[in-house]
Design a protein around this motif. Structure first.
Motif, short mmCIF file in Angstrom:
data_model
loop_
_atom_site.label_atom_id
_atom_site.label_comp_id
_atom_site.label_asym_id
_atom_site.label_seq_id
_atom_site.Cartn_x
_atom_site.Cartn_y
_atom_site.Cartn_z
N GLY A 1 -7.07 3.68 7.30
CA GLY A 1 -7.58 4.19 6.04
C GLY A 1 -7.70 3.11 4.98
N ASP A 2 -7.48 3.47 3.75
CA ASP A 2 -7.65 2.58 2.61
C ASP A 2 -6.46 1.62 2.53
OD1 ASP A 2 -8.06 1.30 0.21
OD2 ASP A 2 -8.64 3.12 -0.87
N ARG B 1 -5.21 -0.54 -3.99
CA ARG B 1 -5.62 -0.21 -5.37
C ARG B 1 -4.86 1.01 -5.87
NH1 ARG B 1 -10.84 -1.15 -3.05
NH2 ARG B 1 -10.99 1.12 -2.74
N SER C 1 -6.55 -1.18 0.69
CA SER C 1 -6.82 -2.06 -0.45
C SER C 1 -5.60 -2.22 -1.35
CB SER C 1 -7.99 -1.51 -1.27
OG SER C 1 -7.63 -0.27 -1.88
N ASP D 1 -3.89 4.57 -6.88
CA ASP D 1 -4.34 5.88 -6.40
C ASP D 1 -4.96 5.85 -5.01
OD1 ASP D 1 -3.55 7.07 -8.83
OD2 ASP D 1 -5.46 6.52 -9.76
N SER D 2 -4.94 4.69 -4.33
CA SER D 2 -5.42 4.66 -2.95
C SER D 2 -4.32 5.18 -2.02
CB SER D 2 -5.83 3.23 -2.55
OG SER D 2 -4.72 2.36 -2.61
N LEU D 3 -4.72 5.70 -0.86
CA LEU D 3 -3.76 6.31 0.04
C LEU D 3 -4.21 6.11 1.48
CD1 LEU D 3 -1.14 8.02 0.01
CD2 LEU D 3 -2.59 10.06 0.12
N ALA D 4 -3.35 5.48 2.27
CA ALA D 4 -3.63 5.27 3.69
C ALA D 4 -2.85 6.32 4.50
CB ALA D 4 -3.23 3.86 4.09
N ILE E 1 0.85 -1.18 0.00
CA ILE E 1 0.00 0.00 0.00
C ILE E 1 0.89 1.24 0.00
CG2 ILE E 1 -1.87 -1.17 1.24
CD1 ILE E 1 -0.95 0.34 3.73
#
Length: 293
Positions: free
Chosen positions: A45-46, A50, A48, A52-55, A22
């Motif tokens: 947070g995100d 995927r 996943s 463009d996802s951002l934790a 991630i």
């Protein structure tokens, strides 16, 4: 675990699983808390992974080991190179460029002070019929392996499997060649690990790469400077359990170099340790001089 850093974005793997990657940013409440490759962090947070996802990184765990440096020996600002590494592989070529004991000694000092086990990894010994370079470290219990392009990898891998290890060395010593042998398709792996949305791995960044049989190797940039302003002579002696207790009897301000600088150093009173003490004092000399590295 943090495996890459790229301009305000951190590449991380979940549960040390190279396939669960991630990208995260640092939470505002962390302020300027340094986050480096090897750090264990808590993320929300995100998750996943995927595109463009951002934790968000919300906590940095206490570090078990830390490899630090300063820009030079007068710079009070410490820079953390890597965190939580078990071993530090000091990669040195026996020729082209010629080896220097001063660099190895300074790297060993940084490793000992940070809790890492130093390993001397020699390359290009095919260019030198015989070399006495390694003999300079005989009395320091330093593990020595060969990592040149024609050397078998098993001795190196035996020290890396299921470990987190960092590699350092001057440019041109064969470190990148060694990384490419240890991590098949390493160039692609670097892109995957460090491509966190704003760029790719460059010579100015460290990156952790997964080993095929478990463990991680951290490839670091070619060394330009290795200041030790943050390390004291006592930090070095403390890494040697057979000597650490003796310096409690040294006078205040003793740098443990022996006479004439330190005529009352307690290390001189240890029977049967003369060669070992002399070898460690060479490390202490390296701590205060960067002329030979």
């Amino acid at each position: 675990m943090v495996v890459s850093v790229d301009r305000g974005r951190w590449g991380c793997v979940l549960g040390d699983d190279p396939e669960r990657r991630i990208v995260a940013m640092r939470a505002r409440e962390l302020g300027r808390t340094p986050i480096v490759v090897g750090d264990q962090v808590d993320i929300v947070g995100d998750l996943s992974g995927r595109p463009d996802s951002l934790a968000r990184i919300v906590r940095v765990a206490d570090r078990r080991t830390v490899l630090r440096r300063t820009a030079d020996d007068t710079d009070p600002f410490e820079r953390i190179v890597v965190a939580n590494a078990h071993r530090l592989f000091i990669v040195v070529a026996l020729a082209d460029p010629p080896p220097r004991t001063g660099f190895v000694e300074r790297a060993m000092v940084a490793a000992y002070a940070g809790g890492l086990q130093p390993v001397l990894c020699l390359t290009k010994h095919d260019l030198v019929a015989e070399s006495e370079f390694a003999a300079a470290f005989d009395d320091l219990d330093l593990t020595i392996v060969y990592g040149g392009i024609d050397d078998p990898l098993d001795p190196v891998l035996s020290l890396l499997t299921d470990q987190l290890a960092a590699l350092i060395g001057h440019s041109g010593v064969g470190k990148s060649t060694l990384v490419n042998r240890l991590v098949p398709d390493a160039e692609r792996a670097v892109g995957e690990v460090s491509g966190v949305g704003k760029g790719k791995h460059t010579s100015t960044q460290s990156v952790a790469l997964p080993l095929p049989d478990g463990g991680w190797v951290i490839d670091t940039p070619g060394v330009r400077s290795f200041g030790l302003a943050h390390i004291t002579p006592d930090d070095v002696i403390a890494a040697f359990t057979d000597l650490a207790g003796a310096i409690e009897d040294c006078p205040r301000g003793c740098n443990h170099l022996g006479p004439p600088a330190d005529p009352e150093c307690a290390l001189d009173e240890l029977p049967g340790k003369e060669r070992r003490v002399a070898a460690i004092r060479r490390l202490l000399v390296a701590l205060t001089s960067n002329e030979s590295w």
